[in-house]
Design an enzyme around this catalytic site. Sequence first.
Site, mmCIF file in Angstrom:
data_model
loop_
_atom_site.group_PDB
_atom_site.id
_atom_site.type_symbol
_atom_site.label_atom_id
_atom_site.label_comp_id
_atom_site.label_asym_id
_atom_site.label_seq_id
_atom_site.Cartn_x
_atom_site.Cartn_y
_atom_site.Cartn_z
ATOM 1 N N PRO A 1 -26.012 -38.986 -40.927
ATOM 2 C CA PRO A 1 -26.089 -37.553 -41.241
ATOM 3 C C PRO A 1 -24.746 -36.859 -41.432
ATOM 4 O O PRO A 1 -24.715 -35.704 -41.864
ATOM 5 C CB PRO A 1 -26.820 -36.970 -40.020
ATOM 6 C CG PRO A 1 -26.605 -37.958 -38.928
ATOM 7 C CD PRO A 1 -26.483 -39.293 -39.570
ATOM 8 N N LYS B 1 -26.276 -35.654 -46.590
ATOM 9 C CA LYS B 1 -26.768 -36.044 -47.913
ATOM 10 C C LYS B 1 -28.259 -36.394 -47.975
ATOM 11 O O LYS B 1 -28.842 -36.443 -49.065
ATOM 12 C CB LYS B 1 -25.989 -37.277 -48.424
ATOM 13 C CG LYS B 1 -24.560 -36.962 -48.781
ATOM 14 C CD LYS B 1 -24.482 -36.225 -50.093
ATOM 15 C CE LYS B 1 -23.134 -35.603 -50.321
ATOM 16 N NZ LYS B 1 -23.133 -34.168 -50.494
ATOM 17 N N TYR C 1 -18.868 -33.477 -51.020
ATOM 18 C CA TYR C 1 -19.707 -32.722 -50.074
ATOM 19 C C TYR C 1 -20.696 -31.833 -50.823
ATOM 20 O O TYR C 1 -21.864 -31.728 -50.444
ATOM 21 C CB TYR C 1 -18.833 -31.877 -49.140
ATOM 22 C CG TYR C 1 -19.564 -31.454 -47.881
ATOM 23 C CD1 TYR C 1 -19.527 -32.253 -46.734
ATOM 24 C CD2 TYR C 1 -20.311 -30.282 -47.838
ATOM 25 C CE1 TYR C 1 -20.208 -31.889 -45.590
ATOM 26 C CE2 TYR C 1 -20.997 -29.908 -46.695
ATOM 27 C CZ TYR C 1 -20.937 -30.716 -45.577
ATOM 28 O OH TYR C 1 -21.631 -30.357 -44.439
ATOM 29 N N TYR D 1 -16.985 -29.728 -38.111
ATOM 30 C CA TYR D 1 -16.968 -31.149 -37.751
ATOM 31 C C TYR D 1 -15.749 -31.356 -36.867
ATOM 32 O O TYR D 1 -14.619 -31.203 -37.345
ATOM 33 C CB TYR D 1 -16.824 -32.027 -38.993
ATOM 34 C CG TYR D 1 -18.025 -32.027 -39.928
ATOM 35 C CD1 TYR D 1 -18.989 -33.031 -39.849
ATOM 36 C CD2 TYR D 1 -18.180 -31.042 -40.897
ATOM 37 C CE1 TYR D 1 -20.080 -33.043 -40.708
ATOM 38 C CE2 TYR D 1 -19.275 -31.051 -41.757
ATOM 39 C CZ TYR D 1 -20.218 -32.054 -41.650
ATOM 40 O OH TYR D 1 -21.298 -32.064 -42.497
ATOM 41 N N HIS E 1 -22.780 -21.007 -47.959
ATOM 42 C CA HIS E 1 -21.454 -21.283 -47.402
ATOM 43 C C HIS E 1 -20.505 -21.781 -48.492
ATOM 44 O O HIS E 1 -20.900 -22.555 -49.348
ATOM 45 C CB HIS E 1 -21.544 -22.355 -46.314
ATOM 46 C CG HIS E 1 -22.095 -21.822 -45.035
ATOM 47 N ND1 HIS E 1 -22.045 -22.522 -43.860
ATOM 48 C CD2 HIS E 1 -22.699 -20.653 -44.745
ATOM 49 C CE1 HIS E 1 -22.594 -21.799 -42.902
ATOM 50 N NE2 HIS E 1 -23.011 -20.676 -43.421
HETATM 51 C C1 PHB Z 1 -27.321 -29.569 -39.813
HETATM 52 O O1 PHB Z 1 -27.149 -28.363 -40.015
HETATM 53 O O2 PHB Z 1 -28.327 -29.999 -39.209
HETATM 54 C C2 PHB Z 1 -26.305 -30.526 -40.298
HETATM 55 C C3 PHB Z 1 -25.178 -30.069 -40.956
HETATM 56 C C4 PHB Z 1 -24.249 -30.975 -41.418
HETATM 57 C C5 PHB Z 1 -24.439 -32.323 -41.207
HETATM 58 C C6 PHB Z 1 -25.569 -32.783 -40.552
HETATM 59 C C7 PHB Z 1 -26.493 -31.884 -40.086
HETATM 60 O O3 PHB Z 1 -23.524 -33.210 -41.649
#
Ligand code: PHB
Length: 392
Positions: free
Chosen positions: A293, A297, A386, A201, A72
């Site tokens: 999460p 990270k 990120y 998000y 990505h």
């Molecule tokens: C996930 O794909 O499980 C995932 C992606 C981004 C995050 C947390 C979990 O910030």
Amino acid sequence: MRTQVAIVGAGPSGLLLAHLLHLQGIESVVLERQSREYVEHRVRAGVLEQGTVDTLRAAGLADRLLREGLVHHGIELRFTRHAHRIALSELSGGRSITIYGQQELVKDLVRARLETGRALYFQVADLSLDQVAGPEPVLRFRHGDRAVELHCDFVAGCDGFHGVCRKSIPASEQQVFHYDYPYAWVGVLAAVAPSTDEVIYAHHEDGLAMHSLRSPELSRLYLQCSPHDVIAHWSDDRIWSELHRRLATDDGWVLQEGPILEKSITAMRSFVVEPMQYGRLFLAGDSAHIVPPTGAKGLNLAVSDVRALADALSEWFVHGRDELLAQYSATCLQRVWRAQHFSAWMTQMLHRAPDDSTGFMHRLQVSHLRYIAQSRAAATSLAENYVGYDLA
Ligand code: PHB
Ligand code: APR
């Protein structure tokens, strides 16, 4: 029994360390409390920084990851019913992220370990550590009906947040920093093609929602909930209706539903222990630090700890020098604290604060999100963290 490095825990940290040591001709024994089946099917995070992928590739562990992982170049922030793309690669000198479920990585690592013919014991019970302050630590455990005593030069504590290694360090020798958030996540794995090409998000007045991916047929979704909530309160219908509401946009974006294969609640905490070493015991990954999460990270920090630890142990065993071992904790903590800050920042920007009775925090968050969506400088800061930022 005797080995050079006793590794406690067969999560990503322990298994990767075992392999990196193997590549240097260093012997280790990996001890895991759970079964192989259990560790290979535990659904966890899924975002790998480019540096993580590079480490795995250089170790010869990335064949399937490079075939099946989803590369990505951006993420999406959603707020006030609008979508804003953060062009991660464009803003970070071309770096990308790869989506690959942690349990898939664990399967690859277990297979690689077994192929080396070196020791990996599952379902080890009652493990305890002794004499880690001296030159020859001893681990005692039960395996089947055998009581085993394992002598070693070093112990790698890769046994996660609830493991025994960190707890074996005297309280007077460690300093703990932590923060518990007043919210948690409902995590869902659904058998449906993702409704998005990039991780979303979403900020919403009822709490965060997230849409991530696992494969062309599998979606990973999250919803903010109370830390006191239980999964029994989250029927599949309730989960889908909350996801529809919190992810909705004005441009008519549609969330596809599918059968829910797995759902659970995860607590959110920030935690660091300093130093990440006591005598001959070195902590790596979740045993030393936990991030919420939201910044994706956790797995990446585990991999960078282990890379540093493998280098330091190689320097000791191959060249007889201890400089890198002496610097191990300080080296890791630079990256750990950068990731702690970024993770807490993302978390506080995107979650509904339960004590926000007047909506003040909500308005601050929306202003912050608008700023990131509009300002290249603000978006660059998010992007470079990120994809993984190394403090010098
Ligand atoms: C996930 O794909 O499980 C995932 C992606 C981004 C995050 C947390 C979990 O910030
Ligand atoms: N004896 C043996 N093994 C143990 C013990 C014990 N007493 N206690 C815990 N373990 C094992 C756990 O069963 C687990 O398999 O240690 C392993 C630790 O693995 P993880 O929790 O996955 O931690 P780590 O390898 O550091 O990986 C960090 O995991 O939680 C995610 O987001 C986090 O992605 C990050 C990654």
